[in-house]
Write a protein that holds these residues in place. Structure first.
Motif, PDB file in Angstrom:
ATOM      1  N   PRO A  55      -2.644  18.396  10.230  1.00  0.00           N
ATOM      2  CA  PRO A  55      -1.558  17.509   9.792  1.00  0.00           C
ATOM      3  C   PRO A  55      -1.987  16.042   9.835  1.00  0.00           C
ATOM      4  O   PRO A  55      -2.905  15.659  10.578  1.00  0.00           O
ATOM      5  N   ARG A  56      -1.320  15.210   9.054  1.00  0.00           N
ATOM      6  CA  ARG A  56      -1.556  13.772   9.107  1.00  0.00           C
ATOM      7  C   ARG A  56      -0.468  13.140   9.960  1.00  0.00           C
ATOM      8  O   ARG A  56       0.721  13.293   9.698  1.00  0.00           O
ATOM      9  N   GLY A  57      -0.886  12.439  10.998  1.00  0.00           N
ATOM     10  CA  GLY A  57       0.058  11.872  11.953  1.00  0.00           C
ATOM     11  C   GLY A  57       0.690  10.588  11.471  1.00  0.00           C
ATOM     12  O   GLY A  57       0.171   9.890  10.591  1.00  0.00           O
ATOM     13  N   ILE A  58       1.813  10.247  12.075  1.00  0.00           N
ATOM     14  CA  ILE A  58       2.550   9.060  11.634  1.00  0.00           C
ATOM     15  C   ILE A  58       1.743   7.774  11.851  1.00  0.00           C
ATOM     16  O   ILE A  58       1.915   6.807  11.103  1.00  0.00           O
ATOM     17  N   LEU A  59       0.841   7.758  12.841  1.00  0.00           N
ATOM     18  CA  LEU A  59       0.086   6.540  13.106  1.00  0.00           C
ATOM     19  C   LEU A  59      -1.173   6.433  12.255  1.00  0.00           C
ATOM     20  O   LEU A  59      -1.887   5.427  12.328  1.00  0.00           O
ATOM     21  N   ASP A  60      -1.466   7.454  11.432  1.00  0.00           N
ATOM     22  CA  ASP A  60      -2.659   7.400  10.590  1.00  0.00           C
ATOM     23  C   ASP A  60      -2.396   6.700   9.265  1.00  0.00           C
ATOM     24  O   ASP A  60      -3.330   6.289   8.579  1.00  0.00           O
ATOM     25  N   TYR A  61      -1.133   6.529   8.913  1.00  0.00           N
ATOM     26  CA  TYR A  61      -0.807   5.907   7.628  1.00  0.00           C
ATOM     27  C   TYR A  61      -1.017   4.394   7.689  1.00  0.00           C
ATOM     28  O   TYR A  61      -0.983   3.786   8.776  1.00  0.00           O
ATOM     29  N   ASP A  62      -1.243   3.801   6.525  1.00  0.00           N
ATOM     30  CA  ASP A  62      -1.343   2.343   6.453  1.00  0.00           C
ATOM     31  C   ASP A  62      -0.042   1.728   6.936  1.00  0.00           C
ATOM     32  O   ASP A  62       1.042   2.270   6.715  1.00  0.00           O
ATOM     33  N   LYS A  63      -0.177   0.587   7.593  1.00  0.00           N
ATOM     34  CA  LYS A  63       0.992  -0.090   8.164  1.00  0.00           C
ATOM     35  C   LYS A  63       1.108  -1.493   7.565  1.00  0.00           C
ATOM     36  O   LYS A  63       0.105  -2.135   7.248  1.00  0.00           O
ATOM     37  N   VAL A  64       2.336  -1.967   7.458  1.00  0.00           N
ATOM     38  CA  VAL A  64       2.582  -3.275   6.871  1.00  0.00           C
ATOM     39  C   VAL A  64       3.777  -3.895   7.575  1.00  0.00           C
ATOM     40  O   VAL A  64       4.687  -3.179   8.018  1.00  0.00           O
ATOM     41  N   ALA A  65       3.772  -5.205   7.717  1.00  0.00           N
ATOM     42  CA  ALA A  65       4.930  -5.894   8.294  1.00  0.00           C
ATOM     43  C   ALA A  65       6.179  -5.488   7.527  1.00  0.00           C
ATOM     44  O   ALA A  65       6.165  -5.429   6.288  1.00  0.00           O
ATOM     45  N   ASP A  66       7.256  -5.186   8.242  1.00  0.00           N
ATOM     46  CA  ASP A  66       8.425  -4.594   7.604  1.00  0.00           C
ATOM     47  C   ASP A  66       9.010  -5.493   6.520  1.00  0.00           C
ATOM     48  O   ASP A  66       9.608  -5.002   5.560  1.00  0.00           O
ATOM     49  N   ALA A  67       8.836  -6.799   6.660  1.00  0.00           N
ATOM     50  CA  ALA A  67       9.357  -7.720   5.641  1.00  0.00           C
ATOM     51  C   ALA A  67       8.653  -7.508   4.307  1.00  0.00           C
ATOM     52  O   ALA A  67       9.205  -7.830   3.248  1.00  0.00           O
ATOM     53  N   ALA A  68       7.421  -6.950   4.330  1.00  0.00           N
ATOM     54  CA  ALA A  68       6.658  -6.709   3.106  1.00  0.00           C
ATOM     55  C   ALA A  68       6.519  -5.214   2.841  1.00  0.00           C
ATOM     56  O   ALA A  68       5.568  -4.769   2.200  1.00  0.00           O
ATOM     57  N   TYR A  69       7.487  -4.412   3.332  1.00  0.00           N
ATOM     58  CA  TYR A  69       7.406  -2.952   3.234  1.00  0.00           C
ATOM     59  C   TYR A  69       7.247  -2.482   1.792  1.00  0.00           C
ATOM     60  O   TYR A  69       7.834  -3.037   0.867  1.00  0.00           O
TER      61      TYR A  69
END
Length: 446
Positions: A284-298
């Protein structure tokens, strides 16, 4: 961590409060013959599981002691002993709350467990009986008949090049029930059984046009919605429990319960880690493996995050900001996800009015809350530290999908580990984020 170890830790921590912090224990857990807390003793009150009011009163008392000790620490008059006192009471409250949460989980599991595999066909019953002969004795006649019986029982129409046979329905359900109580993400996420090698899901990315018109006005053509496709491919997880032939010959041994008890730790630990940090390659692909971005620029395909407001610490303001990061529609079923150390740190935090954000269970069947939302503990989440993402918040049932390939397969091996019989047991599991707007993260950063 096993339930007996959790109970022992709770009892030990609470005893330390009395011995080293000069306070009376608000609760003492003693495991009964069933592994449940038999009694809780605090401030002269004895509360068994049949007296939930006294039980939760004891927890509330322990939390009040914790707050009083922490206020002393925050007043600037504290010393090393007071610091130790706060730490020990904090551990005690956490251990006690954890034990109560486990009781709630087990009670819920019993309500959902049902009565085995009702409604089996005659072919499925025949398969179960034949599988038991294969499982216990490696019966040659059973081995040669199992594949044909599996097809007749509509359990499979495919061969497996690695050998082995699908476990009967009731055995698979027993394993799934155990995993449902030991794998945290399985209690939070949506679970989709599949019968193929992958699962594809269409998602709308918006873009559909609309407008206001009068009764007789023309309706101009609007934009069409943009669709995206998510693909979830299961990976194979395995365990190799072993048993003596004497155990297998004992007709009183419940094979389904035995196998479920043997594989649950291996399966739950491996898949639990993958649901958080897995890279999606053969797992499985975990939630912390995805690219992350500041929520203001979601943007879709990435998980938004808010900063903690401190380079190395968790802050109360950031937790409140995290609660309001998801859209309103996701918050009714939202909860926090963090490890037990982070819960301990969050227990020290207050809001702007001086109220503690963490509150213990108020009554039977209800978990502890943080800023009004349930807290799920998963030790696969990272600790608080610079740049880390130790806290997730959101509606995980809408946000994360677990796909279970139907069928758990067992290969019986009486040769590799004599005098024991090994059972090479495999299960195919996949997972990944299905709604990127439903889950938000906290980054430890100023």
């Amino acid at each position: 961590m096993t339930k007996s170890l959790k109970l022992a830790l709770a009892a030990s921590a609470l005893s330390c409060v009395a011995a080293n912090a000069n306070v009376r224990p608000a609760a003492v857990l003693q495991p009964s013959t069933r592994g449940l807390p038999r009694a809780i003793v605090g401030q002269g009150v004895r509360a068994d599981v049949s007296d939930p009011k006294a039980m939760f009163a004891s927890l509330q008392t322990a939390f009040e002691e914790f707050k009083a000790a922490n206020e002393q620490k925050l007043s600037g008059k504290a010393d090393v002993l007071v610091d130790q006192k706060v730490e020990k009471i904090n551990e005690a409250v956490g251990a006690f709350q954890g034990a109560l949460d486990e009781i709630n989980t087990r009670m819920a599991a019993l309500q959902l467990s049902g009565g085995g595999a009702p409604g089996q066909t005659r072919e499925q019953r025949t398969y179960s009986e034949t599988f038991a002969k294969f499982f216990r004795r490696g019966d040659e006649g059973a081995t040669s008949a199992l594949h044909d019986l599996a097809v007749k029982a509509a359990m499979t129409s495919q061969s497996d090049p690695d050998g082995g046979f699908l476990v009967p329905t009731e055995m698979e359900q027993a394993i799934d029930r155990v995993l449902g109580t030991t794998s945290i993400m399985r209690t939070l996420a949506q679970i989709q059984p599949i019968g193929s090698s992958e699962y594809k899901k269409q998602v709308s990315l918006g873009g559909a046009g609309s407008g206001w018109v009068g009764e007789t006005d023309a309706r101009p053509e609007t934009g069409t919605p943009v669709l995206g496709e998510l693909t979830f491919t299961p990976g194979e997880i395995y365990a190799k429990p072993k048993a003596s032939q004497t155990l297998l010959d004992d007709s009183r041994v419940d094979l389904a319960a035995w196998l479920a008890g043997e594989v649950d730790i291996e399966f739950s630990e491996k898949e639990g880690a993958a649901f958080i940090t897995g890279n999606g390659i053969k797992k499985p692909r975990g939630i912390l493996d995805y690219d992350k971005v500041a929520d203001a620029a979601y943007e879709w395909g990435k998980l938004g995050y808010v900063k903690s407001g401190h380079a190395t610490l968790l802050t109360g303001d950031a937790l409140i900001n995290l609660v309001y990061a998801p859209k309103t529609g996701y918050r009714p079923n939202a909860r926090f996800l963090m490890n037990r150390k982070t819960v301990g740190a969050a227990r020290l935090l207050k809001d702007g009015q001086g109220n503690y954000l963490w509150q213990p269970s108020a009554q039977a069947g209800q978990p502890a809350t943080l800023s009004g939302y349930t807290v799920a503990e998963d030790d696969n989440m990272p600790d608080v530290g610079a740049g880390a993402y130790p806290v997730a918040f959101g509606d995980f049932r809408r946000g994360y999908l677990i796909v279970d390939r139907m069928g758990i397969r067992v290969l019986r091996d009486p040769y590799s580990s004599k005098p024991f019989v090994e059972f090479y047991t495999t299960k195919r599991v996949g997972g990944g984020v299905q709604d990127f707007a439903a889950i938000k993260l906290m980054q430890i950063a100023a």
